[in-house]
Design an enzyme around this catalytic site. Structure first.
Site, PDB file in Angstrom:
ATOM      1  N   GLU A 113      10.233  -2.300  -0.184  1.00 15.55           N
ATOM      2  CA  GLU A 113       9.049  -1.778  -0.395  1.00 15.55           C
ATOM      3  C   GLU A 113       8.024  -2.765  -0.933  1.00 15.55           C
ATOM      4  O   GLU A 113       7.663  -2.814  -2.436  1.00 15.55           O
ATOM      5  CB  GLU A 113       9.355  -0.615  -1.056  1.00 15.55           C
ATOM      6  CG  GLU A 113       9.788  -0.176  -2.160  1.00 15.55           C
ATOM      7  CD  GLU A 113      10.055   1.027  -2.624  1.00 15.55           C
ATOM      8  OE1 GLU A 113       9.657   2.194  -2.103  1.00 15.55           O
ATOM      9  OE2 GLU A 113      10.612   1.266  -3.771  1.00 15.55           O
ATOM     10  N   GLN A 125      21.526   0.158  -8.696  1.00 19.12           N
ATOM     11  CA  GLN A 125      21.607   1.568  -8.724  1.00 19.12           C
ATOM     12  C   GLN A 125      23.089   1.786  -8.527  1.00 19.12           C
ATOM     13  O   GLN A 125      23.344   2.973  -8.840  1.00 19.12           O
ATOM     14  CB  GLN A 125      20.517   1.974  -7.918  1.00 19.12           C
ATOM     15  CG  GLN A 125      19.048   1.787  -8.275  1.00 19.12           C
ATOM     16  CD  GLN A 125      18.165   2.417  -7.160  1.00 19.12           C
ATOM     17  OE1 GLN A 125      17.830   1.713  -6.256  1.00 19.12           O
ATOM     18  NE2 GLN A 125      17.672   3.615  -7.339  1.00 19.12           N
ATOM     19  N   PHE A 168      18.986  11.675  -5.935  1.00 21.85           N
ATOM     20  CA  PHE A 168      18.510  12.032  -4.464  1.00 21.85           C
ATOM     21  C   PHE A 168      19.870  12.089  -3.541  1.00 21.85           C
ATOM     22  O   PHE A 168      19.655  12.163  -2.461  1.00 21.85           O
ATOM     23  CB  PHE A 168      17.832  10.854  -4.074  1.00 21.85           C
ATOM     24  CG  PHE A 168      16.341  10.596  -4.443  1.00 21.85           C
ATOM     25  CD1 PHE A 168      15.303  10.962  -3.637  1.00 21.85           C
ATOM     26  CD2 PHE A 168      16.253   9.966  -5.732  1.00 21.85           C
ATOM     27  CE1 PHE A 168      14.045  10.819  -3.965  1.00 21.85           C
ATOM     28  CE2 PHE A 168      14.774   9.810  -6.159  1.00 21.85           C
ATOM     29  CZ  PHE A 168      13.728  10.284  -5.237  1.00 21.85           C
ATOM     30  N   GLU A 210      14.052   4.740   3.749  1.00 18.34           N
ATOM     31  CA  GLU A 210      14.254   5.661   2.829  1.00 18.34           C
ATOM     32  C   GLU A 210      13.313   6.740   2.835  1.00 18.34           C
ATOM     33  O   GLU A 210      12.169   6.588   3.226  1.00 18.34           O
ATOM     34  CB  GLU A 210      13.774   5.219   1.278  1.00 18.34           C
ATOM     35  CG  GLU A 210      14.774   3.862   0.724  1.00 18.34           C
ATOM     36  CD  GLU A 210      14.360   3.609  -0.500  1.00 18.34           C
ATOM     37  OE1 GLU A 210      13.644   4.177  -1.131  1.00 18.34           O
ATOM     38  OE2 GLU A 210      14.682   2.289  -0.996  1.00 18.34           O
TER      39      GLU A 210
END
EC number: 3.2.1.21
Length: 497
Positions: free
Chosen positions: A185, A42, A446, A387
């Site tokens: 995750e 990312q 974000f 996060e």
């Protein structure tokens, strides 16, 4: 007519208002870490440079929605600029991931010297500014070669290859890295990327009824293998800690009915206990074993002992809270997500408000509830919130007031949980800067710093949230007394796209 759970309504009112009590950075333990995060695909870009080979995330993003991380934020070339932004902000820790296919292009064997140098330089730059690296080994980006060879996470061979990759990272970077997360995750990765409609890495369909749980099982075994290697070979000298992270929605019953209470407990078993119960107690939750039967893999006695106690800490990925009901309800997750997993869970998820791909409602009491549940159910392990953040449309104004309100409310929730006995040791905003996002590409972001993705130079510009976080970290902002209007006025005079 809908009958809300009265206790939930009271909790919303009481807990939400409690977060306005004054607090500063100094109210947290001295060794508590405040940070922000990114991930390799990312953030880095440079997808085809310096020996990097494709990962499954390259393949998936190129065939899924048309946008991709080929350039992303160009962090590969601009990391020094970004570390300077972190230092100016007063960031105490930076969470990033290592691209497996940049470091070991074939998935195993030869190390790429240019990839190795990049991560050594990044870690050195962070350390030179007093910023603690928190390294994630795996953030969805398996080398495509391993997916093509044997199917990646649904094959037991992944355990050996992941452990060898981890060994390289521990050996090469471990003197300067004290916090390691093996897998990002793991829960949502297993159920979201092995669904019926979207196939991770090759864009074809598979036996999703089995593969979700096989992938999750192999992640636990791979984590345990890497963790045990670290403890046997490196920990006594490097003195670091290693953990695994889970996706943890806040979960609360939709009504005060017994059925919704039971459905919520099932949801907690599937969404939290799937990974946490093996890590703490060595086996899967009874609810999962009863429901899934032979579809749920079984730990051998030796595997159970290896997995149990293999996490020094638990990483929590948390964004919002949802209602849980036993009654059929509209499906709120992206259409690509594995609906069969939720059918197995036997619980339906309902949004608490106006949450969408572009905005999350701030429900800070939900995070506090997650931390309290883990404290009571799983022996109060050390926790890092790895996060937490709020998306907004990428073309939104730099004055991202809703994000500021969201972050400060959730930091207040973490402080409340600590005061109630939770062993929470760090909080990381997602994300430091605008990134390529897995579900929506560049439509929402974000970041506390805006990135102009139309600019070849990928210019960074601070948002209001960056200004607020800076003030909080350096002690000039008292959350309860902060004048948001004045902060906006000061900010608008100093920042522009």
């Amino acid at each position: 007519m809908k009958h809300f759970n009265l206790l939930s309504i009271i909790l919303v009112i009481v807990l939400a208002t409690s977060y306005i009590d004054a607090f500063t950075r100094n109210d947290f333990p001295e060794d508590f870490l405040f940070g922000a995060g990114t991930s390799a695909y990312q953030w880095e870009g440079a997808a085809n440079e310096d020996g990097r080979t494709p990962s499954v995330w390259d393949t998936t993003s190129h065939c899924y929605n048309g946008s991709n991380g080929d350039i992303a934020c160009d962090g590969y070339h601009k990391y020094k600029e970004d570390v300077k932004l972190m230092a100016e902000m007063g960031l105490e820790s930076f969470r990033f991931s290592i691209s497996w296919s940049r470091l070991i292009p074939n998935g195993r064997g030869r190390i790429n010297p240019k990839g190795l140098l990049f991560y050594k330089n990044l870690i050195k730059e962070l350390r030179s500014h007093g910023i603690e690296p928190h390294v994630t080994l795996y953030h969805y980006d398996l080398p495509q070669s391993l997916e093509d060879e044997y199917g990646g996470w649904i094959n037991h061979k992944i355990i050996e290859d992941f452990t060898a990759f981890a060994d390289v990272c521990f050996r090469e970077f471990g003197e300067d890295v004290k916090l390691w997360t093996t897998i990002n995750e793991a829960t949502i990765f297993a159920f979201a990327f092995y669904g019926k409609d979207v196939r991770y890495g090759n864009c074809t369909t598979g036996n999703y009824c089995m593969e979700t749980y096989i992938a999750g099982h192999n992640m636990l075994l791979a984590h345990a293998s890497a963790s045990n290697l670290y403890k046997l070979k490196y920990k006594s000298k490097q003195r670091g800690s290693i953990g695994l992270s889970i996706f943890a929605l806040g979960l609360t019953p939709y009504t005060n009915s017994k059925d919704d209470e039971i459905a919520t407990q099932r949801a907690k078993a599937f969404l939290y206990g799937w990974m946490l119960k093996p890590l703490v107690f060595g086996d899967y939750p009874d609810e999962m074993k009863r429901t899934l039967g032979s579809r749920l893999p079984v730990f051998s006695e030796e595997e159970s002992e290896q997995v149990k106690g293999s996490s020094d800490f638990v990483g929590i990925i948390h964004y919002t809270t949802v209602y849980v009901t036993n009654q059929p309800a509209p499906y709120i997750f992206p259409s690509s997500t594995n609906k069969d997993f939720f059918t197995d869970m036997g619980a339906y998820i309902i949004s608490t408000g106006n949450s969408s791909s572009f905005v999350f409602d701030a429900v800070p009491w939900g995070l506090e509830g997650v931390l309290q549940h883990i404290k009571h159910r799983y022996n109060n392990p050390p926790i890092y919130i790895l996060e937490n953040g709020s998306p907004m449309k990428h073309d939104s104004m730099l004055q991202d007031t809703p994000r500021v309100e969201y972050i400060q409310a959730y930091i207040g929730a973490v402080l409340n949980a600590i005061k109630s006995g939770s062993d929470t040791r760090g909080y990381f905003v997602w994300s430091l800067i605008d990134l390529f996002e897995v579900q929506v590409g560049y439509k929402s972001s974000f970041g506390m710093y805006y990135v102009n993705f139309s600019d070849p130079g990928r210019k960074r510009s601070p948002k209001l949230s960056a200004s607020w976080y800076t003030g909080f970290l350096n002690g000039t902002i008292d959350v309860a007394s902060q004048d948001m209007t004045q902060l906006q006025r000061n900010f608008s005079g100093s920042s522009s796209l």
